[in-house]
Scaffold this motif. Structure first.
Motif, PDB file in Angstrom:
ATOM      1  N   PHE A 155      14.590  38.693 -17.213  1.00 52.10           N
ATOM      2  CA  PHE A 155      14.109  37.580 -18.047  1.00 52.10           C
ATOM      3  C   PHE A 155      12.819  38.038 -18.735  1.00 52.10           C
ATOM      4  O   PHE A 155      11.855  38.439 -18.061  1.00 52.10           O
ATOM      5  CB  PHE A 155      13.852  36.339 -17.193  1.00 52.10           C
ATOM      6  CG  PHE A 155      15.101  35.728 -16.634  1.00 52.10           C
ATOM      7  CD1 PHE A 155      15.790  34.748 -17.336  1.00 52.10           C
ATOM      8  CD2 PHE A 155      15.609  36.145 -15.406  1.00 52.10           C
ATOM      9  CE1 PHE A 155      16.951  34.179 -16.819  1.00 52.10           C
ATOM     10  CE2 PHE A 155      16.766  35.596 -14.884  1.00 52.10           C
ATOM     11  CZ  PHE A 155      17.443  34.612 -15.600  1.00 52.10           C
ATOM     12  N   ALA A 156      12.801  37.980 -20.058  1.00 50.06           N
ATOM     13  CA  ALA A 156      11.718  38.587 -20.847  1.00 50.06           C
ATOM     14  C   ALA A 156      10.334  38.118 -20.412  1.00 50.06           C
ATOM     15  O   ALA A 156       9.407  38.920 -20.302  1.00 50.06           O
ATOM     16  CB  ALA A 156      11.932  38.280 -22.330  1.00 50.06           C
ATOM     17  N   ASP A 157      10.174  36.833 -20.127  1.00 52.50           N
ATOM     18  CA  ASP A 157       8.861  36.301 -19.771  1.00 52.50           C
ATOM     19  C   ASP A 157       8.794  35.840 -18.316  1.00 52.50           C
ATOM     20  O   ASP A 157       7.957  34.998 -17.961  1.00 52.50           O
ATOM     21  CB  ASP A 157       8.509  35.127 -20.702  1.00 52.50           C
ATOM     22  CG  ASP A 157       8.405  35.576 -22.149  1.00 52.50           C
ATOM     23  OD1 ASP A 157       7.728  36.587 -22.401  1.00 52.50           O
ATOM     24  OD2 ASP A 157       9.022  34.931 -23.012  1.00 52.50           O
ATOM     25  N   GLY A 158       9.666  36.396 -17.466  1.00 50.08           N
ATOM     26  CA  GLY A 158       9.645  36.027 -16.059  1.00 50.08           C
ATOM     27  C   GLY A 158       9.839  34.528 -15.877  1.00 50.08           C
ATOM     28  O   GLY A 158      10.696  33.905 -16.516  1.00 50.08           O
ATOM     29  N   LEU A 159       9.037  33.922 -15.022  1.00 45.84           N
ATOM     30  CA  LEU A 159       9.137  32.488 -14.766  1.00 45.84           C
ATOM     31  C   LEU A 159       8.807  31.641 -15.993  1.00 45.84           C
ATOM     32  O   LEU A 159       9.185  30.470 -16.075  1.00 45.84           O
ATOM     33  CB  LEU A 159       8.196  32.093 -13.621  1.00 45.84           C
ATOM     34  CG  LEU A 159       8.691  32.384 -12.196  1.00 45.84           C
ATOM     35  CD1 LEU A 159       7.563  32.156 -11.202  1.00 45.84           C
ATOM     36  CD2 LEU A 159       9.901  31.520 -11.843  1.00 45.84           C
ATOM     37  N   ASP A 160       8.087  32.230 -16.945  1.00 47.29           N
ATOM     38  CA  ASP A 160       7.687  31.477 -18.138  1.00 47.29           C
ATOM     39  C   ASP A 160       8.704  31.591 -19.278  1.00 47.29           C
ATOM     40  O   ASP A 160       8.429  31.198 -20.417  1.00 47.29           O
ATOM     41  CB  ASP A 160       6.309  31.958 -18.602  1.00 47.29           C
ATOM     42  CG  ASP A 160       5.240  31.673 -17.552  1.00 47.29           C
ATOM     43  OD1 ASP A 160       5.240  30.543 -17.017  1.00 47.29           O
ATOM     44  OD2 ASP A 160       4.436  32.571 -17.250  1.00 47.29           O
ATOM     45  N   THR A 161       9.893  32.125 -18.985  1.00 48.42           N
ATOM     46  CA  THR A 161      10.965  32.208 -19.978  1.00 48.42           C
ATOM     47  C   THR A 161      11.495  30.805 -20.286  1.00 48.42           C
ATOM     48  O   THR A 161      11.766  30.011 -19.383  1.00 48.42           O
ATOM     49  CB  THR A 161      12.126  33.078 -19.456  1.00 48.42           C
ATOM     50  OG1 THR A 161      11.624  34.376 -19.131  1.00 48.42           O
ATOM     51  CG2 THR A 161      13.227  33.199 -20.481  1.00 48.42           C
TER      52      THR A 161
END
Length: 603
Positions: free
Chosen positions: A120-126
């Motif tokens: 996921f490109a932005d980790g948890l902030d995706t």
């Protein structure tokens, strides 16, 4: 005494002129772990939706115990597309709070492969909106498992999970206190998790004690008792039971069915495959050379996946290919397919792939080939061939093979455009087999297939004489149809696995533990040498991982664009459009690589 949680009483559900469920009565109690099986379209999903009160019956009633805490995973999630993964899964918990909770860490790591959510490109902030259906489904499953429930209802929870994810989910559900009702075609998963089975067939639901192995035995025994002649005993259930009893002894962790009765039932059933006979026939059809790979390098765009690979796929070899996502399984098959399609003119990035002159390759990819939606099912099969030679004197017409794959006489005249995803998958397999290949590449062949169709496919492949490579997350299918397992573990090498799927999982666990130990040892040294504080170093490393994920995604885009350029080489306007997209992707990738280098120097 176990408390009754939910009850289905004399329920009937009719669609059009067909009764999916007819006077069905069932119950779910505390501690139950129930697996639901049956053919696609027979009413499995309808049954569990009514159990969860998401759908009303035509007659009868559904009752829940007072204050029942119920969670349902349907095939369509209700996630907020504008929210982030953090918002939906972690639900406002601070990092120190959820990272300090072993249960939350286990669920996040088990379903996403790491606490930083690799992929996921932005980790948890995706943001959830642009994500694929499979990614959204994992998020919905994680959100559900983080709650405390009396009853959990899951519809195909193993879809879009790899072998490791499925193994983790099975262990997690074994350890939960919640009662469980689960629809899935993953037979290994059913055997590991379930203690009862509901078999949905022709409007009825039959209950069986035990997991999938017990269900197969009981169904076969019932068939034996009811049979009036020997031919009726020669059915798929007995053949599959023979394999279960003679296969790996630890196939189920709870061998509950009666061994003596099972052995008596299968005493006259031959082994699923006569390996020596099939090998002789395969040699006759293929000769000595099938695929020989010498010092081969495989790339996806600029990403190096495999190097110095020397391997041979011989006549009659049946190989299961396991590996982490992105390790190169599909890319390897595509490189071999390209060499075959061009008679050796197209070679991989390095090394040589030699292809036997008699090879007739059929490649079932994960993408479903588009057909004219107005074409009838039987016509689509007969377009390839009217009859097919299955070897050892077995021959079938297109109509007979259609029936074996669940397309009855009425269904054979259904337009392709009216078929479900699973039915189109079956039709794709049918068309491949009608072309009489002697080499099969199957990339996730079990997607969208129900258990009965899987049994029929396995039975057909048992007598199929040729070489075969299977990529699948369904370990039951891998173990049932192949003789040898190989693994791509992400280190650009291929390894043989004498211990099969169990050895693969052991190796992956050992690699994860070694990586975690190495990372822990590097943090203090890296902080000291970089001059960054511990907090700044962690933030920099997280940013590096984010950049690497973004670069990997652009690599995939670049690879797909190269493939599209090759496919549309004669369409100049399309080539110009694709070339512009390719330049844009390359420019974006160069910017990210430069940012990565600058940040890596700081770290």
């Amino acid at each position: 005494m176990a408390v009754n949680l939910a009850t289905i009483e004399s329920v009937t559900k009719v669609y059009g002129t067909r009764a999916l469920l007819d006077g069905v009565s069932l119950g779910v109690s505390e501690g139950d772990r129930i697996g639901v099986v049956g053919r696609n379209g027979d009413g499995k999903t309808t049954l569990i939706r009514m159990l969860a009160k998401l759908e009303e019956p035509d007659t009868g009633r559904i009752t829940h115990s007072g204050g029942l805490q119920l969670a349902v995973l349907t095939q369509h999630d209700s996630l907020d597309p504008e929210a982030t993964i953090r918002h939906e899964v972690i639900a406002g918990r601070a990092d120190h709070e959820w990272l300090g909770d072993a249960r939350i860490r286990d669920i996040v790591q088990g379903l996403f492969g790491g606490l930083d959510l690799p992929g996921f490109a932005d980790g948890l902030d995706t943001v959830i909106g642009p994500l694929s259906g499979g990614e959204r489904r994992r998020i919905a499953l994680a959100k559900l498992l983080l709650g405390e429930w009396d009853l959990v209802v899951l519809d195909e929870p193993t879809n879009h999970l790899d072998v490791e994810g499925i193994a983790w989910l099975a262990k997690h559900l074994q350890n939960r206190r919640s009662a469980l009702v689960c629809v899935t075609h993953d037979r290994w998963f059913l055997d590991q998790v379930c203690t009862r089975m509901w078999d949905v067939q022709r409007g009825e639901v039959r209950e069986y004690e035990g997991g999938y192995s017990d269900y197969v035995f009981a169904r076969a025994e019932r068939s034996r008792i009811e049979a009036t002649e020997e031919q009726k005993r020669q059915n798929l259930a007995r053949k599959e039971l023979a394999w279960l009893r003679r296969g790996a002894p630890a196939r189920t962790s709870k061998p509950r069915y009666r061994i003596e009765a099972a052995n008596a039932l299968i005493a006259d059933v031959p082994e699923p495959r006569d390996k020596s006979e099939l090998m002789k026939f395969a040699n006759a059809r293929l000769g000595r050379t099938v695929f020989d790979l010498e010092d081969v390098t495989v790339k996806a765009g600029d990403k190096l996946l495999l190097e110095h690979l020397t391997w041979q796929l011989g006549p009659g070899d049946r190989v299961g290919l396991l590996g982490v996502n992105g390790a190169g399984k599909t890319s390897l098959l595509r490189a071999m397919q390209a060499a075959h399609a061009t008679e050796g003119d197209v070679q991989p990035a390095g090394g040589v792939i030699k292809v036997g002159k008699t090879v007739r390759l059929a490649y079932l990819s994960q993408e479903i080939a588009e057909l004219d939606p107005t074409t009838r099912v039987l016509q689509a099969v007969e377009q390839v061939r009217g009859r097919v030679d299955l070897g050892k004197g077995r021959e079938m017409s297109a109509g007979q093979l259609c029936e074996q794959f669940g397309f009855g006489k009425d269904k054979q005249w259904t337009p392709v455009g009216d078929l479900s995803g699973g039915e189109r998958r079956r039709l794709q397999l049918l068309r491949l087999l009608m072309d009489e290949p002697n080499v099969l590449f199957l990339d996730e062949p079990t997607n969208d297939l129900d258990i009965e169709t899987l049994n029929q496919l396995e039975d057909l492949l048992d007598g199929w004489p040729g070489s075969m490579v299977v990529i699948s997350h369904d370990r039951f299918f891998i173990e049932r149809t192949t003789d040898t397992a190989y693994a791509l573990l992400g280190d650009r090498r291929m390894r043989m696995l004498p211990g099969g799927v169990d050895e693969y999982l052991e190796r992956r666990t050992a690699m994860a533990e070694a990586a975690a130990a190495t990372a822990a040892a590097r943090v203090p040294a890296a902080a000291e040498s970089s001059g960054l504080s511990g907090g700044d170093l962690r933030a920099a490393k997280k940013e590096l991982q984010k950049l690497e994920r973004q670069i990997a995604k652009l690599d995939d885009q670049e690879s797909k664009l190269h493939a599209q350029l090759a496919e549309n080489a004669a369409d100049f306007s399309k080539v110009a459009e694709l070339d512009a997209k390719l330049r844009k992707v390359r420019e974006e990738k160069e910017e990210l690589e430069l940012a990565w280098l600058e940040l890596a120097e700081q770290v």
